[in-house]
Design an enzyme around this catalytic site. Structure first.
Site, PDB file in Angstrom:
ATOM      1  N   TYR A  80       0.836  -1.209   0.000  1.00  0.00           N
ATOM      2  CA  TYR A  80       0.000   0.000   0.000  1.00  0.00           C
ATOM      3  C   TYR A  80       0.869   1.256   0.000  1.00  0.00           C
ATOM      4  O   TYR A  80       0.576   2.221  -0.698  1.00  0.00           O
ATOM      5  CB  TYR A  80      -0.906  -0.012   1.228  1.00  0.00           C
ATOM      6  CG  TYR A  80      -1.896   1.137   1.276  1.00  0.00           C
ATOM      7  CD1 TYR A  80      -3.197   0.972   0.800  1.00  0.00           C
ATOM      8  CD2 TYR A  80      -1.536   2.380   1.787  1.00  0.00           C
ATOM      9  CE1 TYR A  80      -4.108   2.017   0.839  1.00  0.00           C
ATOM     10  CE2 TYR A  80      -2.443   3.430   1.828  1.00  0.00           C
ATOM     11  CZ  TYR A  80      -3.730   3.243   1.348  1.00  0.00           C
ATOM     12  OH  TYR A  80      -4.629   4.277   1.381  1.00  0.00           O
ATOM     13  N   PHE A 132      -9.064  18.381 -25.510  1.00  0.00           N
ATOM     14  CA  PHE A 132      -9.577  17.031 -25.409  1.00  0.00           C
ATOM     15  C   PHE A 132     -10.816  17.099 -24.527  1.00  0.00           C
ATOM     16  O   PHE A 132     -10.946  17.992 -23.697  1.00  0.00           O
ATOM     17  CB  PHE A 132      -8.521  16.077 -24.842  1.00  0.00           C
ATOM     18  CG  PHE A 132      -8.980  14.650 -24.814  1.00  0.00           C
ATOM     19  CD1 PHE A 132      -9.255  13.989 -25.994  1.00  0.00           C
ATOM     20  CD2 PHE A 132      -9.162  13.977 -23.618  1.00  0.00           C
ATOM     21  CE1 PHE A 132      -9.703  12.673 -25.981  1.00  0.00           C
ATOM     22  CE2 PHE A 132      -9.602  12.665 -23.603  1.00  0.00           C
ATOM     23  CZ  PHE A 132      -9.878  12.010 -24.788  1.00  0.00           C
ATOM     24  N   THR A 133     -11.731  16.160 -24.712  1.00  0.00           N
ATOM     25  CA  THR A 133     -13.039  16.248 -24.048  1.00  0.00           C
ATOM     26  C   THR A 133     -12.931  16.385 -22.532  1.00  0.00           C
ATOM     27  O   THR A 133     -13.507  17.301 -21.936  1.00  0.00           O
ATOM     28  CB  THR A 133     -13.877  15.014 -24.399  1.00  0.00           C
ATOM     29  OG1 THR A 133     -13.106  13.825 -24.141  1.00  0.00           O
ATOM     30  CG2 THR A 133     -14.286  15.026 -25.865  1.00  0.00           C
ATOM     31  N   ASP A 223       0.480  17.340 -22.200  1.00  0.00           N
ATOM     32  CA  ASP A 223      -0.266  16.087 -22.146  1.00  0.00           C
ATOM     33  C   ASP A 223       0.494  15.100 -23.020  1.00  0.00           C
ATOM     34  O   ASP A 223       0.472  15.175 -24.249  1.00  0.00           O
ATOM     35  CB  ASP A 223      -1.690  16.291 -22.662  1.00  0.00           C
ATOM     36  CG  ASP A 223      -2.513  14.997 -22.645  1.00  0.00           C
ATOM     37  OD1 ASP A 223      -1.929  13.918 -22.441  1.00  0.00           O
ATOM     38  OD2 ASP A 223      -3.744  15.071 -22.859  1.00  0.00           O
ATOM     39  N   LYS A 266      -2.230   4.754 -22.554  1.00  0.00           N
ATOM     40  CA  LYS A 266      -1.661   5.003 -23.884  1.00  0.00           C
ATOM     41  C   LYS A 266      -0.130   4.970 -23.811  1.00  0.00           C
ATOM     42  O   LYS A 266       0.507   4.180 -24.482  1.00  0.00           O
ATOM     43  CB  LYS A 266      -2.149   6.341 -24.424  1.00  0.00           C
ATOM     44  CG  LYS A 266      -3.664   6.403 -24.659  1.00  0.00           C
ATOM     45  CD  LYS A 266      -4.079   7.747 -25.206  1.00  0.00           C
ATOM     46  CE  LYS A 266      -5.582   7.866 -25.391  1.00  0.00           C
ATOM     47  NZ  LYS A 266      -6.091   7.021 -26.468  1.00  0.00           N
ATOM     48  N   ARG A 389     -15.793  11.526 -33.189  1.00  0.00           N
ATOM     49  CA  ARG A 389     -15.058  12.677 -32.686  1.00  0.00           C
ATOM     50  C   ARG A 389     -15.569  13.904 -33.438  1.00  0.00           C
ATOM     51  O   ARG A 389     -14.999  14.331 -34.412  1.00  0.00           O
ATOM     52  CB  ARG A 389     -13.551  12.520 -32.893  1.00  0.00           C
ATOM     53  CG  ARG A 389     -12.929  11.328 -32.213  1.00  0.00           C
ATOM     54  CD  ARG A 389     -12.588  11.533 -30.735  1.00  0.00           C
ATOM     55  NE  ARG A 389     -13.722  11.613 -29.854  1.00  0.00           N
ATOM     56  CZ  ARG A 389     -13.643  11.516 -28.525  1.00  0.00           C
ATOM     57  NH1 ARG A 389     -12.472  11.330 -27.935  1.00  0.00           N
ATOM     58  NH2 ARG A 389     -14.713  11.622 -27.778  1.00  0.00           N
ATOM     59  N   PHE A 455     -21.426  11.998 -24.824  1.00  0.00           N
ATOM     60  CA  PHE A 455     -21.107  10.928 -25.772  1.00  0.00           C
ATOM     61  C   PHE A 455     -20.795   9.613 -25.065  1.00  0.00           C
ATOM     62  O   PHE A 455     -20.870   8.551 -25.681  1.00  0.00           O
ATOM     63  CB  PHE A 455     -19.931  11.338 -26.666  1.00  0.00           C
ATOM     64  CG  PHE A 455     -18.618  11.515 -25.946  1.00  0.00           C
ATOM     65  CD1 PHE A 455     -17.717  10.469 -25.852  1.00  0.00           C
ATOM     66  CD2 PHE A 455     -18.284  12.737 -25.372  1.00  0.00           C
ATOM     67  CE1 PHE A 455     -16.513  10.637 -25.197  1.00  0.00           C
ATOM     68  CE2 PHE A 455     -17.074  12.903 -24.717  1.00  0.00           C
ATOM     69  CZ  PHE A 455     -16.188  11.855 -24.621  1.00  0.00           C
TER      70      PHE A 455
END
Length: 482
Positions: A80, A132-133, A223, A266, A389, A455
């Site tokens: 932990y 980005f969303t 990002d 990613k 998109r 979406f």
């Protein structure tokens, strides 16, 4: 960079890996595909995985891990607090990016929540090459506003610009002067700009952005979720990077930023995320939010086993043979569709092949969500789950009107090391059939519409019976085929 040529003269991508574990997939008949789609409210997120043949929705958390990553998971120190595996990941990040302060999170949008909550205040302006969303949602939630300063060529789908993710530098200067640097918590740079087709930003542009921000004392934020594709494009498209290794390019990119965050779904080929910070005071500002929202400082809401996989995955990301496979498969699909006259984003970017729905079905207006309609049609045609998109991915304006997207794209993502070339050929074939029958495709409308990030969980229906007609045409053309 090694170049492998075929004696036949064919130009096809060659996988630099071999498959040792496989997973069975199945293809439903077109009648069952239509039924499953309509039961899911024309929202491909809501489909069951068993209803899908090729899942090209995303490359987030669905990339194939390497043998060494799986070994790293088994070798992890599962604790932990104070896990050895955390410190190994921290050291690997410092080695690659040159930043000593690290905060782990469970995924990329958790990073956005912590960064926006710590730095964005009411009335702030956040310039970026493209939103980005979830990034935009977190900034708006904290009282800020996103301003896109991408070049005009970036939203022209068939422009030949090799770096469509570059900032319009004059526009960035104008935005900073108009807003005042005190109202700009950071300038956000997105590697491999997601919503305009996974298009890269150049190292040269990053250097110029840094010079501008440095002059005004503004924080630089990267990002890096799609950084691996961006590194590939820097290496093959940018003269100054051609004689640099991937590690050297990465270190040079990172040197211009104060904060770097990423989704390891990613970047790193596992499930997690993190924030890298250059300044300890900034790290101290954000670290309390980790324990409040994510977990303890040495696991941040992710499994220690995933940390072991990310550590190995980051090392593998520095290997050109590893990071080239995705862009090469995407380029192959883009080129094959382009040969057939099908409108796609060019040049090929990262993440996936992006189809221009505005040109594919110009008869469907933005208010009827053309990219979402085309995604639905592609599922009917081939059991392929892609991602919309476009306007559906936007939230409505404060007055309730639609905020029409500047681009309507259908993203056929290419999860790394997952699909074979014959499966990509199948996707090309079914998209070509759909192109030849595009006049049958109509629009969609909401039946259930959430206010934020609609979406993901909203439900829609076809405005006419066009989906039934499309399925009937498929059965007529393929009487004996799934």
């Amino acid at each position: 960079m090694n170049n492998i040529q075929f004696y036949s003269g064919k130009n096809i991508p060659l996988e630099m890996h071999k498959a040792r574990i496989v997973q069975k997939i199945s293809l439903l008949p077109v009648e069952k595909r239509l039924k499953a789609l309509q039961e899911a409210g024309n929202n491909l997120y809501m489909l069951q995985n068993s209803d899908i043949f090729l899942d090209m929705l995303t490359d987030s958390g669905v990339n194939a891990m390497s043998d060494n990553q799986l070994a790293g998971m088994m070798n992890a120190d599962d604790a932990y607090a104070g896990s050895r595996t955390f410190y190994e990941l921290k050291e690997k990040l410092a080695e690659i990016f040159g930043m000593d302060y690290f905060l782990p999170t469970h995924q990329g949008r958790a990073c956005e929540n912590i960064i926006a909550g710590s730095l964005v205040k009411e009335g702030d302006i956040c310039p970026m090459n493209y939103h980005f969303t979830t990034t935009k949602a977190h900034i708006v939630k904290n009282g800020g506003r996103v301003v896109e300063v991408v070049k005009k060529s970036s939203i022209i789908t068939d422009s030949k610009d090799p770096f469509k993710g570059d900032f319009d530098l004059e526009e960035l200067e104008r935005v900073i002067k108009e807003a005042g640097p005190e109202h700009i918590p950071f300038v956000r740079v997105e590697a491999g700009t997601n919503l305009i087709g996974g298009q890269p930003i150049s190292l040269g542009n990053i250097e110029k952005i840094h010079k501008i921000c440095n002059g005004y004392g503004i924080t630089m934020l990267l990002d890096a979720s799609l950084l691996q594709d961006n590194l590939y494009f820097m290496k093959v498209r940018e003269d100054k990077c051609k004689n640099m290794s991937i590690r050297e390019i990465t270190k040079e990119v990172a040197s211009h930023f104060d904060i770097i965050y990423f989704s390891a779904r990613k970047l790193g080929f596992a499930r997690g995320g993190g924030i890298l910070v250059r300044d300890k005071k900034l790290w101290d500002t954000m670290k309390e939010a980790i324990t409040l929202y994510e977990g303890f400082l040495t696991y941040g809401g992710m499994s220690i086993k995933e940390m072991g996989a990310i550590t190995v995955g980051l090392d593998e990301t520095m290997d050109f043979d590893v990071i080239s496979q995705g862009p090469l498969f995407i380029e192959y699909m883009v080129n094959e569709l382009d040969k057939r006259g099908i409108p796609v984003v060019k040049p090929a970017g990262g993440l996936g092949c992006h189809i221009d729905a505005m040109k594919f079905i110009p008869n469907v207006p933005g208010e009827q969500y053309p990219a979402a309609a085309l995604s639905s049609a592609l599922y009917i045609a081939g059991g392929i789950r892609s991602m919309e998109r476009g306007t559906l991915s936007e939230d409505r304006n404060p007055d309730g009107s639609e905020h029409l997207a500047s681009m309507e794209l259908v993203r056929c993502a290419m999860p790394r090391r997952v699909f074979t070339l014959s499966q990509v050929e199948y996707a090309i074939d079914r998209t070509t059939w759909l192109w030849d029958n595009r006049d049958l495709i109509g629009g969609l409308r909401f039946t259930e519409e959430p206010k934020t990030l609609r979406f993901f969980v909203g439900r829609l229906e076809a405005i006419t019976d066009w989906q039934e007609k499309l399925a009937d045409k498929f059965r007529k053309d393929f009487p004996n085929s799934l």
